[in-house]
Design an enzyme around this catalytic site. Structure first.
Site, PDB file in Angstrom:
ATOM      1  N   CYS A   1      -4.125  -0.381  -3.181  1.00 59.98           N
ATOM      2  CA  CYS A   1      -4.346   1.081  -3.605  1.00 59.98           C
ATOM      3  C   CYS A   1      -3.707   1.310  -4.882  1.00 59.98           C
ATOM      4  O   CYS A   1      -2.708   0.526  -5.141  1.00 59.98           O
ATOM      5  CB  CYS A   1      -3.944   2.093  -2.526  1.00 59.98           C
ATOM      6  SG  CYS A   1      -1.946   2.305  -2.298  1.00 59.98           S
TER       7      CYS A   1
ATOM      8  N   CYS B   1       4.855   0.376  -7.681  1.00 59.19           N
ATOM      9  CA  CYS B   1       5.303  -1.082  -7.304  1.00 59.19           C
ATOM     10  C   CYS B   1       6.540  -1.290  -8.459  1.00 59.19           C
ATOM     11  O   CYS B   1       6.002  -1.232  -9.557  1.00 59.19           O
ATOM     12  CB  CYS B   1       4.127  -2.004  -7.225  1.00 59.19           C
ATOM     13  SG  CYS B   1       4.971  -3.566  -6.807  1.00 59.19           S
TER      14      CYS B   1
ATOM     15  N   CYS C   1       0.925  -1.183  -0.099  1.00 57.50           N
ATOM     16  CA  CYS C   1       0.113   0.091   0.041  1.00 57.50           C
ATOM     17  C   CYS C   1       0.952   1.098  -0.012  1.00 57.50           C
ATOM     18  O   CYS C   1       1.941   1.321  -0.093  1.00 57.50           O
ATOM     19  CB  CYS C   1      -1.067  -0.206   1.188  1.00 57.50           C
ATOM     20  SG  CYS C   1      -2.496   0.845   0.806  1.00 57.50           S
TER      21      CYS C   1
END
Length: 142
Positions: free
Chosen positions: A81, A88, A9
């Site tokens: 999210c 990422c 997240c």
């Protein structure tokens, strides 16, 4: 078969911490489970509170940055999210990626009761999603 799961997240303060807590409580004991963020915002005390309401203690969790080695060796990476999904790092093709677009309970407005209601709704959604994920991966939640 043992699995390694990673919940990501933005700040590793609420959603990913709750997902880690549920997965640790429900998955087989030989599974390796962690959470992290693209930033560290500290553990949100309301996340600790609403998890304690369902019997899961995450009070000793800490907010951590994404660990590249852990990420690359995970079986499943779940972003909770859009920010984490977008930021990422790339993962090897062996890593299964999933995205759960959950509202950030830390952004809830209103009085304390209204904010806690939002935290509980997100917590319950995460519990359902973790339970389904574990079943899909062949682990009947304990």
């Amino acid at each position: 078969m043992s699995q390694q799961l990673y919940f990501l997240c933005t700040g590793n303060a609420c959603r990913s911490q709750m997902a880690e807590g549920f997965a640790r409580a429900l998955a087989p004991s030989d599974w390796v489970i962690a959470s992290a963020g693209v930033e560290t915002h500290g553990l949100d005390p309301r996340a600790v509170q609403v998890m304690a309401e369902v019997g899961i203690d995450i009070s000793q969790h800490t907010s951590k940055l994404i660990d590249r080695a852990y990420l690359d060796s995970s079986d499943v990476v779940v972003t909770l999210c859009g920010d984490a999904r977008d930021k990422c790092p790339m993962t090897p093709p062996t890593v299964e990626r999933r995205h759960w677009p959950l509202a950030d309970p830390a952004q809830a407005t209103g009085d304390e009761a209204a904010v806690l209601t939002t935290f509980r709704q997100v917590r319950d959604d995460i519990q359902t999603r973790v339970t389904h994920l574990l079943r899909e991966l062949g682990a009947a939640p304990q």
